[in-house]
Design a protein around this motif. Sequence first.
Motif, PDB file in Angstrom:
ATOM      1  N   ARG A  78      -5.800  17.835  -3.147  1.00 25.73           N
ATOM      2  CA  ARG A  78      -4.959  17.035  -2.294  1.00 25.73           C
ATOM      3  C   ARG A  78      -4.476  15.813  -2.711  1.00 25.73           C
ATOM      4  O   ARG A  78      -5.297  15.131  -3.507  1.00 25.73           O
ATOM      5  N   LEU A  79      -3.067  15.553  -2.807  1.00 25.05           N
ATOM      6  CA  LEU A  79      -2.777  14.342  -3.457  1.00 25.05           C
ATOM      7  C   LEU A  79      -2.258  13.499  -2.489  1.00 25.05           C
ATOM      8  O   LEU A  79      -1.340  14.030  -1.473  1.00 25.05           O
ATOM      9  N   HIS A  80      -2.523  12.225  -2.064  1.00 23.63           N
ATOM     10  CA  HIS A  80      -2.613  11.501  -0.980  1.00 23.63           C
ATOM     11  C   HIS A  80      -2.706  10.027  -1.505  1.00 23.63           C
ATOM     12  O   HIS A  80      -3.107   9.646  -2.750  1.00 23.63           O
ATOM     13  N   SER A  85       8.198  16.097  -1.143  1.00 25.57           N
ATOM     14  CA  SER A  85       8.528  15.687  -2.399  1.00 25.57           C
ATOM     15  C   SER A  85       9.012  14.058  -2.184  1.00 25.57           C
ATOM     16  O   SER A  85       8.944  13.148  -2.826  1.00 25.57           O
ATOM     17  N   ALA A  86       9.230  13.888  -0.765  1.00 27.65           N
ATOM     18  CA  ALA A  86       9.680  12.544  -0.496  1.00 27.65           C
ATOM     19  C   ALA A  86       8.655  11.672  -0.558  1.00 27.65           C
ATOM     20  O   ALA A  86       8.792  10.507  -1.065  1.00 27.65           O
ATOM     21  N   THR A  87       7.337  11.694  -0.034  1.00 25.17           N
ATOM     22  CA  THR A  87       6.367  10.984  -0.106  1.00 25.17           C
ATOM     23  C   THR A  87       5.236  11.117  -1.331  1.00 25.17           C
ATOM     24  O   THR A  87       4.656  10.512  -1.611  1.00 25.17           O
ATOM     25  N   ARG A  88       5.472  12.412  -2.066  1.00 31.02           N
ATOM     26  CA  ARG A  88       4.926  12.738  -3.342  1.00 31.02           C
ATOM     27  C   ARG A  88       3.394  12.932  -2.868  1.00 31.02           C
ATOM     28  O   ARG A  88       2.448  12.415  -3.567  1.00 31.02           O
ATOM     29  N   GLU A  89       3.289  13.798  -1.668  1.00 26.98           N
ATOM     30  CA  GLU A  89       1.921  13.843  -1.044  1.00 26.98           C
ATOM     31  C   GLU A  89       1.715  15.508  -0.737  1.00 26.98           C
ATOM     32  O   GLU A  89       2.788  15.960  -0.678  1.00 26.98           O
ATOM     33  N   GLY A  90       0.899  15.904  -0.676  1.00 26.81           N
ATOM     34  CA  GLY A  90       0.506  17.424  -0.254  1.00 26.81           C
ATOM     35  C   GLY A  90      -0.730  17.866  -0.901  1.00 26.81           C
ATOM     36  O   GLY A  90      -1.546  17.230  -1.271  1.00 26.81           O
ATOM     37  N   TRP A  91      -0.778  19.211  -0.979  1.00 33.05           N
ATOM     38  CA  TRP A  91      -2.155  19.873  -1.318  1.00 33.05           C
ATOM     39  C   TRP A  91      -1.662  21.374  -1.753  1.00 33.05           C
ATOM     40  O   TRP A  91      -0.695  21.783  -1.546  1.00 33.05           O
ATOM     41  N   GLU A 146       0.822  -1.077  -0.113  1.00 31.96           N
ATOM     42  CA  GLU A 146      -0.136   0.043  -0.076  1.00 31.96           C
ATOM     43  C   GLU A 146       0.735   1.300  -0.289  1.00 31.96           C
ATOM     44  O   GLU A 146       0.443   2.417  -0.438  1.00 31.96           O
ATOM     45  N   SER A 147       1.888   1.158   0.611  1.00 31.94           N
ATOM     46  CA  SER A 147       3.042   2.228   0.632  1.00 31.94           C
ATOM     47  C   SER A 147       3.422   2.711  -0.652  1.00 31.94           C
ATOM     48  O   SER A 147       3.972   3.742  -0.841  1.00 31.94           O
ATOM     49  N   SER A 148       3.462   2.021  -1.652  1.00 30.73           N
ATOM     50  CA  SER A 148       4.183   2.081  -3.118  1.00 30.73           C
ATOM     51  C   SER A 148       3.052   2.268  -4.057  1.00 30.73           C
ATOM     52  O   SER A 148       3.301   2.705  -5.080  1.00 30.73           O
ATOM     53  N   ALA A 149       1.767   2.446  -3.447  1.00 29.85           N
ATOM     54  CA  ALA A 149       0.413   2.671  -4.288  1.00 29.85           C
ATOM     55  C   ALA A 149       0.675   4.295  -4.796  1.00 29.85           C
ATOM     56  O   ALA A 149       1.106   5.086  -4.212  1.00 29.85           O
ATOM     57  N   GLN A 150       0.241   4.304  -6.177  1.00 31.80           N
ATOM     58  CA  GLN A 150       0.302   5.558  -6.700  1.00 31.80           C
ATOM     59  C   GLN A 150      -0.601   6.636  -6.049  1.00 31.80           C
ATOM     60  O   GLN A 150      -1.807   6.225  -5.572  1.00 31.80           O
ATOM     61  N   PRO A 151      -0.173   7.934  -5.610  1.00 31.25           N
ATOM     62  CA  PRO A 151      -0.934   8.831  -5.010  1.00 31.25           C
ATOM     63  C   PRO A 151      -2.208   9.173  -5.795  1.00 31.25           C
ATOM     64  O   PRO A 151      -2.483   9.100  -7.320  1.00 31.25           O
TER      65      PRO A 151
END
Length: 142
Positions: A138-140, A87-93, A4-9
């Motif tokens: 939001r990208l998560h 940028s490390a997790t490729r998540e944000g808003w 799950e941690s490698s799933a695309q955001p």
Amino acid sequence: MASESSAQPVLEELDRAECLRLIAPGGVGRVAYDDGEGPTVVPVNYAVDGDSVIFRTSESARLNRSLLTIVPGGQVRAAFEVDRIDSATREGWSVLLRGGAHPLSEDERESVARVDPWPAGDRGAWFSLAATEISGRRLHRP
């Protein structure tokens, strides 16, 4: 099977309330406007005041000259954007406000949220951008 941690955001659209909640702490955002030579974007410190953002700039700055209007009570179309990206997790808003910006009078300055600019020097030109449109994404990880 991928973990799950490698799933695309995934990209999620945010409603107005969530957008305002995300930008409520203030900090640094970017004002987008036309400076007469084309679209321009500059970073500013800001504070949220209801559905508006308050920001300051130098009286000699191009931002000030571009957002001033000679029409009493007039506004200049502008946009304001704030984001937080990891940028490390490729998540944000990212949140975008669009509306009219206008200079604040001395009296108005007393009744709006306080903005403390980071840079040294005079930042005597105060503006409010009243949002007529607020959107965000939001990208998560799912």
